[in-house]
Design an enzyme around this catalytic site. Structure first.
Site, PDB file in Angstrom:
ATOM      1  N   THR A   4      33.762  -7.603 -21.191  1.00  0.00           N
ATOM      2  CA  THR A   4      33.937  -8.989 -20.745  1.00  0.00           C
ATOM      3  C   THR A   4      34.929  -9.086 -19.585  1.00  0.00           C
ATOM      4  O   THR A   4      34.690  -9.800 -18.610  1.00  0.00           O
ATOM      5  CB  THR A   4      34.428  -9.863 -21.922  1.00  0.00           C
ATOM      6  OG1 THR A   4      33.485  -9.737 -22.992  1.00  0.00           O
ATOM      7  CG2 THR A   4      34.554 -11.316 -21.521  1.00  0.00           C
ATOM      8  N   ASN A  54      33.547 -13.224 -13.993  1.00  0.00           N
ATOM      9  CA  ASN A  54      32.964 -11.926 -14.371  1.00  0.00           C
ATOM     10  C   ASN A  54      31.463 -11.815 -14.095  1.00  0.00           C
ATOM     11  O   ASN A  54      30.767 -10.994 -14.695  1.00  0.00           O
ATOM     12  CB  ASN A  54      33.331 -11.554 -15.817  1.00  0.00           C
ATOM     13  CG  ASN A  54      32.760 -12.517 -16.839  1.00  0.00           C
ATOM     14  OD1 ASN A  54      32.115 -13.505 -16.491  1.00  0.00           O
ATOM     15  ND2 ASN A  54      32.990 -12.219 -18.117  1.00  0.00           N
ATOM     16  N   TYR A  71      27.962 -22.417 -24.610  1.00  0.00           N
ATOM     17  CA  TYR A  71      29.236 -21.812 -25.007  1.00  0.00           C
ATOM     18  C   TYR A  71      29.837 -22.486 -26.245  1.00  0.00           C
ATOM     19  O   TYR A  71      31.053 -22.514 -26.402  1.00  0.00           O
ATOM     20  CB  TYR A  71      30.214 -21.850 -23.836  1.00  0.00           C
ATOM     21  CG  TYR A  71      29.978 -20.751 -22.813  1.00  0.00           C
ATOM     22  CD1 TYR A  71      29.871 -19.409 -23.208  1.00  0.00           C
ATOM     23  CD2 TYR A  71      29.891 -21.033 -21.451  1.00  0.00           C
ATOM     24  CE1 TYR A  71      29.670 -18.396 -22.284  1.00  0.00           C
ATOM     25  CE2 TYR A  71      29.692 -20.013 -20.517  1.00  0.00           C
ATOM     26  CZ  TYR A  71      29.586 -18.703 -20.942  1.00  0.00           C
ATOM     27  OH  TYR A  71      29.403 -17.685 -20.027  1.00  0.00           O
TER      28      TYR A  71
HETATM   29  P1  DAT Z   1      30.907 -12.222 -22.971  1.00  0.00           P
HETATM   30  O1  DAT Z   1      30.591 -13.048 -21.750  1.00  0.00           O
HETATM   31  O2  DAT Z   1      31.208 -10.794 -22.604  1.00  0.00           O
HETATM   32  O3  DAT Z   1      29.875 -12.341 -24.050  1.00  0.00           O
HETATM   33  P2  DAT Z   1      32.562 -14.003 -24.556  1.00  0.00           P
HETATM   34  O4  DAT Z   1      31.296 -14.529 -25.132  1.00  0.00           O
HETATM   35  O5  DAT Z   1      33.626 -13.580 -25.500  1.00  0.00           O
HETATM   36  O6  DAT Z   1      32.278 -12.788 -23.559  1.00  0.00           O
HETATM   37  O7  DAT Z   1      33.201 -15.100 -23.603  1.00  0.00           O
HETATM   38  C1  DAT Z   1      32.394 -15.907 -22.765  1.00  0.00           C
HETATM   39  C2  DAT Z   1      33.049 -16.013 -21.418  1.00  0.00           C
HETATM   40  O8  DAT Z   1      34.309 -16.691 -21.539  1.00  0.00           O
HETATM   41  C3  DAT Z   1      33.397 -14.667 -20.779  1.00  0.00           C
HETATM   42  O9  DAT Z   1      32.320 -14.145 -20.043  1.00  0.00           O
HETATM   43  C4  DAT Z   1      34.563 -15.007 -19.915  1.00  0.00           C
HETATM   44  C5  DAT Z   1      35.267 -16.108 -20.687  1.00  0.00           C
HETATM   45  N1  DAT Z   1      36.357 -15.567 -21.516  1.00  0.00           N
HETATM   46  C6  DAT Z   1      36.240 -14.895 -22.677  1.00  0.00           C
HETATM   47  N2  DAT Z   1      37.430 -14.551 -23.178  1.00  0.00           N
HETATM   48  C7  DAT Z   1      38.340 -15.032 -22.301  1.00  0.00           C
HETATM   49  C8  DAT Z   1      39.774 -15.000 -22.233  1.00  0.00           C
HETATM   50  N3  DAT Z   1      40.493 -14.405 -23.186  1.00  0.00           N
HETATM   51  N4  DAT Z   1      40.360 -15.587 -21.166  1.00  0.00           N
HETATM   52  C9  DAT Z   1      39.633 -16.199 -20.206  1.00  0.00           C
HETATM   53  N5  DAT Z   1      38.285 -16.264 -20.203  1.00  0.00           N
HETATM   54  C10 DAT Z   1      37.662 -15.690 -21.233  1.00  0.00           C
END
Ligand code: DAT
Ligand code: MG
Length: 149
Positions: free
Chosen positions: A91, A112, A49
Site C-alpha cells: 500500500t 499510490n 472505501y
Molecule cells: P490498499 O489500497 O493497498 O488496498 P487499504 O485498503 O488499506 O490499502 O487503504 C486504501 C487506501 O487508503 C490506500 O490505497 C491508501 C490509503 N491509506 C491506507 N492506509 C493509510 C494510512 N495509514 N495513511 C494514509 N493513507 C492511507
C-alpha cells in the site's frame, strides 16, 4: 476464471501512467473484460472505501479519489486477484518493491497510483459498484492456449 477490479487513481491518470499500467496487466496475461474512465463522486467514493470510514486518513482519501478522473478495469485470469495485488505492491509505495506498480511510480501512501481488490469477495463487490453486468465482455482471447496448460 477469476476476476478482479483495478483502478488507476487520479494521480496515475494525471501522470500519464494509464497505458503503461494496463500494458503491464495485459503482458502478464490478464484479460481486460471491462474498462472505463469516470470521475468518482462522493457517493461512490464512500461506498468504495466504506471499510475505512472513521480512520484518520479517510477525509484525505475521499478528496484524493474524487480529485480527477480515474480509469477502472476488470481483469480476468487464473488467480487474478492475487496476481494483480502482487503486481501493485504494498500500500505504501515507500515499502513497495521495485518492479511493482507502486514501487516503480509512487513515493507516498496518499498518492499510490492504483487500487486493486484485496480478495475475491472484495472484487465481486467492487466490480458491482463500478460496472453494470452488460459492460463486461465475455470473449475468447487468442493467447489463452499459450497462457494456460
Ligand atoms: P490498499 O489500497 O493497498 O488496498 P487499504 O485498503 O488499506 O490499502 O487503504 C486504501 C487506501 O487508503 C490506500 O490505497 C491508501 C490509503 N491509506 C491506507 N492506509 C493509510 C494510512 N495509514 N495513511 C494514509 N493513507 C492511507
Ligand atoms: Mg484496500
Amino acid at each position: 476464471m477469476d476476476r478482479t477490479f483495478a483502478m488507476v487513481k487520479p494521480d496515475g491518470v494525471q501522470r500519464g501512467l494509464v497505458g503503461d499500467i494496463l500494458s503491464r496487466f495485459e503482458q502478464r496475461g490478464l484479460k481486460v473484460v471491462g474498462l472505463k474512465m469516470l470521475w468518482i463522486d462522493e457517493d461512490l467514493a464512500s461506498r468504495h472505501y466504506a471499510e475505512h470510514v472513521g480512520k484518520g486518513f479517510y477525509q484525505k482519501l475521499m478528496e484524493y479519489i474524487t480529485s480527477g478522473p480515474v480509469v477502472a478495469a476488470v481483469l480476468e485470469g487464473k488467480n487474478a486477484v492475487q496476481i494483480a495485488r502482487d503486481m501493485m505492491g504494498k500500500t505504501n509505495p515507500m515499502e513497495a518493491g521495485p518492479g511493482t506498480i507502486r514501487g516503480d511510480y509512487g513515493l507516498e501512501i496518499g498518492r499510490n497510483v492504483i487500487h486493486g481488490s484485496d480478495s475475491p469477495a472484495s472484487a465481486e463487490r467492487e466490480i458491482g459498484l463500478f460496472f453494470k453486468p452488460e459492460e463486461l465482455q465475455d470473449y475468447e482471447k487468442i493467447d489463452a492456449i499459450w497462457l494456460y496448460e
